[in-house]
Design an enzyme around this catalytic site. Sequence first.
Site, PDB file in Angstrom:
ATOM      1  N   GLN A   1      -5.525   2.691  -7.191  1.00 43.61           N
ATOM      2  CA  GLN A   1      -6.598   1.721  -7.422  1.00 43.61           C
ATOM      3  C   GLN A   1      -6.407   0.933  -8.721  1.00 43.61           C
ATOM      4  O   GLN A   1      -7.255   0.093  -9.058  1.00 43.61           O
ATOM      5  CB  GLN A   1      -7.952   2.444  -7.468  1.00 43.61           C
ATOM      6  CG  GLN A   1      -8.326   3.185  -6.205  1.00 43.61           C
ATOM      7  CD  GLN A   1      -8.619   2.257  -5.030  1.00 43.61           C
ATOM      8  OE1 GLN A   1      -8.729   1.049  -5.190  1.00 43.61           O
ATOM      9  NE2 GLN A   1      -8.730   2.832  -3.833  1.00 43.61           N
TER      10      GLN A   1
ATOM     11  N   SER B   1       0.152   1.923  -4.549  1.00 47.23           N
ATOM     12  CA  SER B   1      -0.023   1.412  -3.192  1.00 47.23           C
ATOM     13  C   SER B   1      -0.068  -0.104  -3.228  1.00 47.23           C
ATOM     14  O   SER B   1      -0.777  -0.697  -4.050  1.00 47.23           O
ATOM     15  CB  SER B   1      -1.329   1.959  -2.600  1.00 47.23           C
ATOM     16  OG  SER B   1      -1.623   1.344  -1.364  1.00 47.23           O
TER      17      SER B   1
ATOM     18  N   THR C   1      16.346   3.199   5.671  1.00 45.87           N
ATOM     19  CA  THR C   1      16.541   1.820   5.234  1.00 45.87           C
ATOM     20  C   THR C   1      15.257   1.285   4.610  1.00 45.87           C
ATOM     21  O   THR C   1      14.174   1.408   5.181  1.00 45.87           O
ATOM     22  CB  THR C   1      16.951   0.932   6.422  1.00 45.87           C
ATOM     23  OG1 THR C   1      18.154   1.454   6.988  1.00 45.87           O
ATOM     24  CG2 THR C   1      17.179  -0.505   5.970  1.00 45.87           C
TER      25      THR C   1
ATOM     26  N   CYS D   1     -10.096   7.137   4.156  1.00 47.53           N
ATOM     27  CA  CYS D   1      -9.431   8.215   4.878  1.00 47.53           C
ATOM     28  C   CYS D   1     -10.401   9.303   5.309  1.00 47.53           C
ATOM     29  O   CYS D   1     -10.109  10.069   6.222  1.00 47.53           O
ATOM     30  CB  CYS D   1      -8.343   8.833   3.994  1.00 47.53           C
ATOM     31  SG  CYS D   1      -7.050   7.682   3.520  1.00 47.53           S
TER      32      CYS D   1
ATOM     33  N   HIS E   1      -1.107  -2.243  -0.645  1.00 45.97           N
ATOM     34  CA  HIS E   1      -2.200  -2.912   0.069  1.00 45.97           C
ATOM     35  C   HIS E   1      -3.527  -2.858  -0.672  1.00 45.97           C
ATOM     36  O   HIS E   1      -4.474  -3.549  -0.310  1.00 45.97           O
ATOM     37  CB  HIS E   1      -2.352  -2.354   1.488  1.00 45.97           C
ATOM     38  CG  HIS E   1      -2.946  -0.984   1.572  1.00 45.97           C
ATOM     39  ND1 HIS E   1      -4.262  -0.776   1.878  1.00 45.97           N
ATOM     40  CD2 HIS E   1      -2.388   0.238   1.416  1.00 45.97           C
ATOM     41  CE1 HIS E   1      -4.501   0.533   1.916  1.00 45.97           C
ATOM     42  NE2 HIS E   1      -3.385   1.164   1.622  1.00 45.97           N
TER      43      HIS E   1
END
Length: 357
Positions: free
Chosen positions: A166, A185, A220, A301, A187
């Site tokens: 965050q 993160s 990859t 979540c 996103h």
Amino acid sequence: MADRIYLDHAATTPLLPAAREAMAEGFARWANPSSPHAEGRAAKAALEQARASVAAAYGWAGEVLFTSGASESLRIALTRSAVARRLASAVEHDAVLRAAYDIALVPVGADGLVDMAALDAMLIGDGQAIVAIQWCNSETGVRQPIAALAERIHAAGHLLLVDAAQMPAGADREVARHADFVALSAHKRGGPIGVGALLVRNLATLDPTGGQERGYRPGTENMPAILGYAAALAEPEDIAKYQELRDYFDAGVMAAGGEPVLADASRYPAIGAYRMPGTAATTQLIRFDMAGIAVSAGSACASGSMKPSHVLTAMGWDRTASQEVVRVSFGRSTTRADLDAFLAEWRAIAAGRARAA
């Protein structure tokens, strides 16, 4: 759905135009960065530039390993760090609590902050430990004192893992100065879903697996997403704007009979939790959603389960009160008009509850 109001940016925030453009460039560079030919070398150069950009955005002098997101980063640090024990604060994100079966939980006080005396006691034991501490709580926004915690943890010879999913780039250089591992993160910061990073101070503290990412994460690399992530971090976030909005919003909620959770605590201003006494969060969420307003009841979540928040429970809240709390989180697009619309609906819900009573 353009007319809806989105106040759940802590769950995910819209993809920035700069990130979308960088991803398009990444898709045009379709070669595998591990290939030795010219196309592969060009892809590798772009990948390494993105790696350097992420490190610079967070003021990080160590290694940057790209992952699928903060949850994987946390799991790698917790399960593959060369330690004998794992500790975590009792208010960590579910991704931390699910990462390893043997994590011992450090209690927090009613203010949501780690109990320092309890931590000191738990640091005493056989073998080195890794201690997971969040930069800010994803439900309440409460900030942990990273520097003070790091001093204790390092003095006892242990490692500090900071969940900074965050945390905006550049928001807190204390993390870069004191953490041994940092989970990030994309996103949450305007980048794409499905990519993140694990910042590692010393690779010798982490067991390798072979393969890509310096030999620490096989597979990859998702270069288009990585380029999008780096581009998103280059777009600054206005923390002062978030603070102004939160101050205005807190006052509005209190005027409407609501209770900001830990209003006097040190909180990241883009995240707040709010209680509407006498009205279940499930009822609130339905009403807000029907009114075109997106909020949540805790971290994304866990909020779907509608179980009592383990965060509020750890802070001593009872079951009834903890199930009357919703989370509101801001992003770059949030305006005061958005908050006014939310507050108007809050008052309507509260009035309806009062009439029903």
